[in-house]
Design a protein around this motif. Structure first.
Motif, mmCIF file in Angstrom:
data_model
loop_
_atom_site.group_PDB
_atom_site.id
_atom_site.type_symbol
_atom_site.label_atom_id
_atom_site.label_comp_id
_atom_site.label_asym_id
_atom_site.label_seq_id
_atom_site.Cartn_x
_atom_site.Cartn_y
_atom_site.Cartn_z
ATOM 1 N N ASN A 1 53.226 68.454 69.525
ATOM 2 C CA ASN A 1 53.209 69.682 68.360
ATOM 3 C C ASN A 1 51.663 69.353 67.835
ATOM 4 N N SER A 2 50.825 70.492 68.103
ATOM 5 C CA SER A 2 49.712 70.671 67.691
ATOM 6 C C SER A 2 49.274 70.370 66.252
ATOM 7 N N GLY A 3 50.284 70.685 65.480
ATOM 8 C CA GLY A 3 50.258 70.432 63.918
ATOM 9 C C GLY A 3 50.262 68.834 63.535
ATOM 10 N N GLN A 4 50.850 68.024 64.587
ATOM 11 C CA GLN A 4 51.215 66.783 64.411
ATOM 12 C C GLN A 4 50.102 65.820 65.414
ATOM 13 N N SER A 5 49.310 66.654 65.841
ATOM 14 C CA SER A 5 48.552 65.855 67.057
ATOM 15 C C SER A 5 46.955 65.600 66.408
ATOM 16 N N ASN A 6 46.261 64.536 67.177
ATOM 17 C CA ASN A 6 45.065 64.170 66.803
ATOM 18 C C ASN A 6 44.690 63.604 65.418
ATOM 19 N N ALA A 7 45.796 62.678 65.015
ATOM 20 C CA ALA A 7 45.559 61.998 63.842
ATOM 21 C C ALA A 7 44.743 60.860 64.367
ATOM 22 N N THR B 1 39.614 57.864 58.213
ATOM 23 C CA THR B 1 40.964 58.428 58.597
ATOM 24 C C THR B 1 40.662 59.938 58.999
ATOM 25 N N ARG B 2 41.554 60.810 59.905
ATOM 26 C CA ARG B 2 41.692 62.118 60.036
ATOM 27 C C ARG B 2 42.916 62.426 59.967
ATOM 28 N N ASP B 3 43.547 63.153 59.181
ATOM 29 C CA ASP B 3 44.867 63.810 59.244
ATOM 30 C C ASP B 3 45.296 64.644 60.266
ATOM 31 N N PRO B 4 46.525 64.687 60.947
ATOM 32 C CA PRO B 4 46.923 65.415 62.006
ATOM 33 C C PRO B 4 46.782 66.872 61.618
ATOM 34 N N GLY B 5 46.517 67.608 62.978
ATOM 35 C CA GLY B 5 46.487 68.989 62.925
ATOM 36 C C GLY B 5 45.082 69.652 63.071
ATOM 37 N N PRO B 6 45.098 70.680 63.442
ATOM 38 C CA PRO B 6 43.720 71.481 63.721
ATOM 39 C C PRO B 6 42.940 71.632 62.302
ATOM 40 N N GLY B 7 41.649 71.763 62.479
ATOM 41 C CA GLY B 7 40.900 71.911 61.377
ATOM 42 C C GLY B 7 40.618 70.820 60.377
ATOM 43 N N GLN B 8 41.246 69.723 60.764
ATOM 44 C CA GLN B 8 41.010 68.343 60.057
ATOM 45 C C GLN B 8 39.660 67.661 60.202
ATOM 46 N N ASN B 9 39.234 67.133 59.223
ATOM 47 C CA ASN B 9 37.983 66.192 59.248
ATOM 48 C C ASN B 9 38.015 64.604 58.833
ATOM 49 N N LEU B 10 37.236 64.135 59.744
ATOM 50 C CA LEU B 10 37.305 62.583 59.405
ATOM 51 C C LEU B 10 36.886 62.291 58.177
ATOM 52 N N HIS B 11 37.217 61.402 57.349
ATOM 53 C CA HIS B 11 36.783 61.116 55.830
ATOM 54 C C HIS B 11 37.175 59.703 55.673
ATOM 55 N N TYR B 12 36.359 59.072 54.554
ATOM 56 C CA TYR B 12 36.457 57.801 54.069
ATOM 57 C C TYR B 12 38.146 57.525 53.435
ATOM 58 N N ASP B 13 38.538 56.597 53.712
ATOM 59 C CA ASP B 13 40.091 56.122 53.282
ATOM 60 C C ASP B 13 40.090 55.217 52.398
ATOM 61 N N SER B 14 39.638 53.949 52.611
ATOM 62 C CA SER B 14 39.869 52.752 51.856
ATOM 63 C C SER B 14 38.727 51.727 52.198
ATOM 64 N N PHE B 15 38.382 50.651 51.044
ATOM 65 C CA PHE B 15 37.882 49.435 51.282
ATOM 66 C C PHE B 15 38.459 48.211 51.154
ATOM 67 N N ASN B 16 38.614 47.391 52.120
ATOM 68 C CA ASN B 16 39.523 46.286 52.045
ATOM 69 C C ASN B 16 38.742 44.988 52.087
ATOM 70 N N VAL B 17 39.113 44.007 51.386
ATOM 71 C CA VAL B 17 38.919 42.624 51.399
ATOM 72 C C VAL B 17 39.815 41.618 51.907
ATOM 73 N N GLU B 18 39.628 41.054 52.928
ATOM 74 C CA GLU B 18 40.518 40.039 53.334
ATOM 75 C C GLU B 18 39.995 38.599 53.405
ATOM 76 N N ASN B 19 41.140 37.545 52.990
ATOM 77 C CA ASN B 19 40.754 36.181 52.725
ATOM 78 C C ASN B 19 41.860 35.336 53.585
ATOM 79 N N THR B 20 41.149 34.379 54.549
ATOM 80 C CA THR B 20 41.892 33.481 55.218
ATOM 81 C C THR B 20 41.547 32.056 54.863
#
Length: 208
Positions: free
Chosen positions: A35-41, A65-84
């Motif tokens: 389904n092209s509307g759900q593809s290319n995530a 991230t890029r949301d699925p479907g035609p005409g979507q653009n890649l955009h900034y989503d989050s900043f994460n800090v990990e500690n081990t």
């Protein structure tokens, strides 16, 4: 809308071992659907890791991230800090454990907290002149906070790696995330083989 970044970040086995090094890492995920509307995530995570001590490691991530479907653009989503936080010296006990804590600051609420235990076990380690196995397990809980928060979920993952050569370690991995849903059919699950290794370049640098 954060599913693609979560997918890219979730499909990662985190090690309880802390090595004093500077590390750069990139992960990516591209989805295909009939389904092209759900593809290319798409989801991409760029990471810088630093270990100021032999028992503490910090990693700083940017997710796109890029949301699925035609005409979507890649955009900034989050900043994460990990500690081990490594709890023991490698090989000191029958299991090598560490504590893990992560905070995700999302472009749009809710934000996310991830915490839990990382553990690994060397079976017939190479130091004994044998081709050994490395078993690594991650058991983590994650909880949103802020507007639009969802129920607590649990992430579980496992990796079995065979020490054939330093530059060639075949293995097998399992990933799961309950995503706060009770039915297994509604949860995320992935499994399959993997190939790992380390190629040393110059001045102690290496590609993993």
């Amino acid at each position: 809308h954060r599913a693609q970044a979560a997918e890219a970040g979730t499909l990662t086995i985190m090690s309880p071992y802390v090595a004093q090094e500077l590390e750069f890492e990139q992960q990516g995920y591209i989805g295909h659907d009939r389904n092209s509307g759900q593809s290319n995530a798409q989801g991409y995570v760029g990471e810088i890791g630093v270990s100021p001590t032999s028992w503490y490691r910090a990693e700083f991530e940017g997710a796109f991230t890029r949301d699925p479907g035609p005409g979507q653009n890649l955009h900034y989503d989050s900043f994460n800090v990990e500690n081990t936080f490594a709890l023991t010296e490698p090989g000191e006990y029958w299991l090598d454990p560490a504590l893990f804590y992560e905070m995700d600051f999302a472009r749009h609420s809710p934000n996310d907290i991830i915490f839990g235990v990382l553990a690994a076990k060397e079976i017939n380690p190479p130091a004994r002149g044998m081709n050994g196995l490395l078993e690594t397990v991650n058991l983590l809980a994650h909880k949103d906070y802020g507007p639009g928060q969802t129920p607590m979920g649990f992430i579980y993952s496992n990796q079995l790696r065979y020490h054939y050569k330093v530059w060639l370690e075949p293995g097998f991995e399992v990933y799961g995330d309950t995503s706060g849903k009770a039915r297994f059919a509604d949860q995320q699950f992935a499994t399959g083989p993997g190939i790992f290794g380390k190629l040393y370049t110059f001045n102690g640098q290496a590609l993993k």
